[in-house]
Design a protein around this motif. Sequence first.
Motif, PDB file in Angstrom:
ATOM      1  N   HIS A 188       0.829  -1.211   0.000  1.00  7.31           N
ATOM      2  CA  HIS A 188       0.000   0.000   0.000  1.00  7.31           C
ATOM      3  C   HIS A 188       0.862   1.259   0.000  1.00  7.31           C
ATOM      4  CE1 HIS A 188      -3.983  -1.789   0.605  1.00  7.31           C
ATOM      5  NE2 HIS A 188      -3.272  -2.782   1.123  1.00  7.31           N
ATOM      6  N   ILE A 189       0.553   2.152  -0.935  1.00  9.91           N
ATOM      7  CA  ILE A 189       1.231   3.444  -0.992  1.00  9.91           C
ATOM      8  C   ILE A 189       0.187   4.553  -0.926  1.00  9.91           C
ATOM      9  CG2 ILE A 189       3.161   2.523  -2.342  1.00  9.91           C
ATOM     10  CD1 ILE A 189       1.963   3.994  -4.793  1.00  9.91           C
ATOM     11  N   ASP A 190       0.633   5.750  -0.651  1.00  7.71           N
ATOM     12  CA  ASP A 190      -0.225   6.930  -0.633  1.00  7.71           C
ATOM     13  C   ASP A 190      -0.677   7.227  -2.062  1.00  7.71           C
ATOM     14  OD1 ASP A 190      -0.907   9.828  -0.782  1.00  7.71           O
ATOM     15  OD2 ASP A 190      -0.322   9.789   1.335  1.00  7.71           O
ATOM     16  N   CYS A 191      -1.965   7.471  -2.259  1.00 12.45           N
ATOM     17  CA  CYS A 191      -2.511   7.729  -3.597  1.00 12.45           C
ATOM     18  C   CYS A 191      -1.891   8.942  -4.279  1.00 12.45           C
ATOM     19  CB  CYS A 191      -4.025   7.948  -3.515  1.00 12.45           C
ATOM     20  SG  CYS A 191      -4.953   6.514  -2.958  1.00 12.45           S
ATOM     21  N   GLY A 192      -1.386   9.881  -3.519  1.00 15.09           N
ATOM     22  CA  GLY A 192      -0.848  11.105  -4.101  1.00 15.09           C
ATOM     23  C   GLY A 192       0.622  11.030  -4.480  1.00 15.09           C
ATOM     24  N   LYS A 193       1.253   9.903  -4.283  1.00 15.60           N
ATOM     25  CA  LYS A 193       2.686   9.791  -4.585  1.00 15.60           C
ATOM     26  C   LYS A 193       2.890   9.343  -6.028  1.00 15.60           C
ATOM     27  CE  LYS A 193       3.778  10.964  -0.445  1.00 15.60           C
ATOM     28  NZ  LYS A 193       4.443  12.205  -0.143  1.00 15.60           N
ATOM     29  N   ASP A 194       4.015   9.757  -6.611  1.00 19.99           N
ATOM     30  CA  ASP A 194       4.304   9.489  -8.009  1.00 19.99           C
ATOM     31  C   ASP A 194       4.983   8.152  -8.263  1.00 19.99           C
ATOM     32  OD1 ASP A 194       3.318  12.008  -8.626  1.00 19.99           O
ATOM     33  OD2 ASP A 194       5.292  12.945  -8.511  1.00 19.99           O
ATOM     34  N   SER A 195       5.887   7.752  -7.357  1.00 25.66           N
ATOM     35  CA  SER A 195       6.665   6.542  -7.604  1.00 25.66           C
ATOM     36  C   SER A 195       7.140   5.922  -6.302  1.00 25.66           C
ATOM     37  CB  SER A 195       7.868   6.863  -8.504  1.00 25.66           C
ATOM     38  OG  SER A 195       8.720   7.795  -7.870  1.00 25.66           O
ATOM     39  N   VAL A 196       7.778   4.762  -6.438  1.00 25.84           N
ATOM     40  CA  VAL A 196       8.314   4.021  -5.298  1.00 25.84           C
ATOM     41  C   VAL A 196       9.814   3.878  -5.501  1.00 25.84           C
ATOM     42  CG1 VAL A 196       8.262   1.824  -4.048  1.00 25.84           C
ATOM     43  CG2 VAL A 196       6.155   2.746  -5.021  1.00 25.84           C
ATOM     44  N   SER A 197      10.564   4.004  -4.435  1.00 23.98           N
ATOM     45  CA  SER A 197      12.015   3.834  -4.492  1.00 23.98           C
ATOM     46  C   SER A 197      12.448   2.948  -3.328  1.00 23.98           C
ATOM     47  CB  SER A 197      12.715   5.194  -4.419  1.00 23.98           C
ATOM     48  OG  SER A 197      14.093   5.040  -4.708  1.00 23.98           O
ATOM     49  N   SER A 198      13.759   2.657  -3.265  1.00 19.36           N
ATOM     50  CA  SER A 198      14.231   1.757  -2.214  1.00 19.36           C
ATOM     51  C   SER A 198      15.643   2.109  -1.778  1.00 19.36           C
ATOM     52  CB  SER A 198      14.217   0.313  -2.709  1.00 19.36           C
ATOM     53  OG  SER A 198      15.184   0.167  -3.733  1.00 19.36           O
ATOM     54  N   GLU A 199      15.962   1.673  -0.579  1.00 22.17           N
ATOM     55  CA  GLU A 199      17.318   1.706  -0.037  1.00 22.17           C
ATOM     56  C   GLU A 199      17.592   0.312   0.490  1.00 22.17           C
ATOM     57  OE1 GLU A 199      17.001   4.595   3.059  1.00 22.17           O
ATOM     58  OE2 GLU A 199      17.411   6.271   1.729  1.00 22.17           O
ATOM     59  N   ILE A 200      18.845  -0.136   0.386  1.00 25.35           N
ATOM     60  CA  ILE A 200      19.190  -1.466   0.871  1.00 25.35           C
ATOM     61  C   ILE A 200      20.407  -1.386   1.764  1.00 25.35           C
ATOM     62  CG2 ILE A 200      20.550  -1.978  -1.168  1.00 25.35           C
ATOM     63  CD1 ILE A 200      19.753  -4.912  -0.866  1.00 25.35           C
ATOM     64  N   GLU A 201      20.375  -2.137   2.854  1.00 25.18           N
ATOM     65  CA  GLU A 201      21.530  -2.318   3.732  1.00 25.18           C
ATOM     66  C   GLU A 201      21.794  -3.810   3.770  1.00 25.18           C
ATOM     67  OE1 GLU A 201      21.022  -0.590   7.589  1.00 25.18           O
ATOM     68  OE2 GLU A 201      20.124   1.220   6.753  1.00 25.18           O
ATOM     69  N   PHE A 202      23.063  -4.174   3.635  1.00 21.66           N
ATOM     70  CA  PHE A 202      23.408  -5.582   3.499  1.00 21.66           C
ATOM     71  C   PHE A 202      24.637  -5.898   4.325  1.00 21.66           C
ATOM     72  CE2 PHE A 202      23.056  -9.431   1.034  1.00 21.66           C
ATOM     73  CZ  PHE A 202      24.331  -9.967   1.104  1.00 21.66           C
ATOM     74  N   ASP A 203      24.616  -7.007   5.060  1.00 21.56           N
ATOM     75  CA  ASP A 203      25.829  -7.523   5.681  1.00 21.56           C
ATOM     76  C   ASP A 203      25.804  -9.040   5.530  1.00 21.56           C
ATOM     77  OD1 ASP A 203      24.363  -8.673   7.825  1.00 21.56           O
ATOM     78  OD2 ASP A 203      24.594  -6.882   9.042  1.00 21.56           O
ATOM     79  N   ASN A 204      26.701  -9.736   6.193  1.00 17.56           N
ATOM     80  CA  ASN A 204      26.817 -11.182   6.014  1.00 17.56           C
ATOM     81  C   ASN A 204      25.610 -11.961   6.515  1.00 17.56           C
ATOM     82  OD1 ASN A 204      29.316 -10.893   4.858  1.00 17.56           O
ATOM     83  ND2 ASN A 204      30.408 -11.117   6.781  1.00 17.56           N
ATOM     84  N   GLN A 205      24.765 -11.340   7.334  1.00 22.45           N
ATOM     85  CA  GLN A 205      23.646 -12.061   7.930  1.00 22.45           C
ATOM     86  C   GLN A 205      22.289 -11.405   7.714  1.00 22.45           C
ATOM     87  OE1 GLN A 205      24.976 -12.090  11.963  1.00 22.45           O
ATOM     88  NE2 GLN A 205      26.259 -13.892  11.684  1.00 22.45           N
ATOM     89  N   THR A 206      22.274 -10.175   7.253  1.00 22.93           N
ATOM     90  CA  THR A 206      21.018  -9.433   7.163  1.00 22.93           C
ATOM     91  C   THR A 206      20.898  -8.714   5.823  1.00 22.93           C
ATOM     92  OG1 THR A 206      21.149  -9.035   9.541  1.00 22.93           O
ATOM     93  CG2 THR A 206      19.582  -7.700   8.303  1.00 22.93           C
TER      94      THR A 206
END
Length: 152
Positions: free
Chosen positions: A82-100
């Motif tokens: 679910h996103i807000d109806c007034g938003k234009d797009s979706v983006s992401s950030e990723i954090e990665f380590d050996n276990q997560t």
Amino acid sequence: MKRALIISLLVAAMGMIAFVGCEKEDTMEIPVVTKPQTTPVTHNTTLSYTGCHSSQSKGYYDPIVTTEYENGVLLLNIDNFHIDCGKDSVSSEIEFDNQTINVNLFEIGPNSTNCTCPIDVDYSIDNIKPNSYELIISQRGWIFYQEEITCE
């Protein structure tokens, strides 16, 4: 009296010279530990998503996450995100380590409304080594999915 003072000063000076001359230079070697140089791994990601389910045929329910691992690529599918109806797009950030693996999804756009729109999201992450990971998926920092996954 002068003679005793001069002799005392001479004895003191000779003692100082003898003491300073007996100091040993510290020759103990201290081992230097160097960490092996590692090249950081780059994880390329792709993000695609559908438009709003206008008919609401999928109903209002929590997002359903499915994962698939193939040839070093982790594929995530999120139904009913679910996103807000007034938003234009979706983006992401990723954090990665050996276990997560921590994926944070967020909307981008100028408007904020009082309605939500369910969409389906496909997300892939490459260069994932076979292992067990704690997969955490959040929206704007709020965790909505957390599971241990095995990539093999």
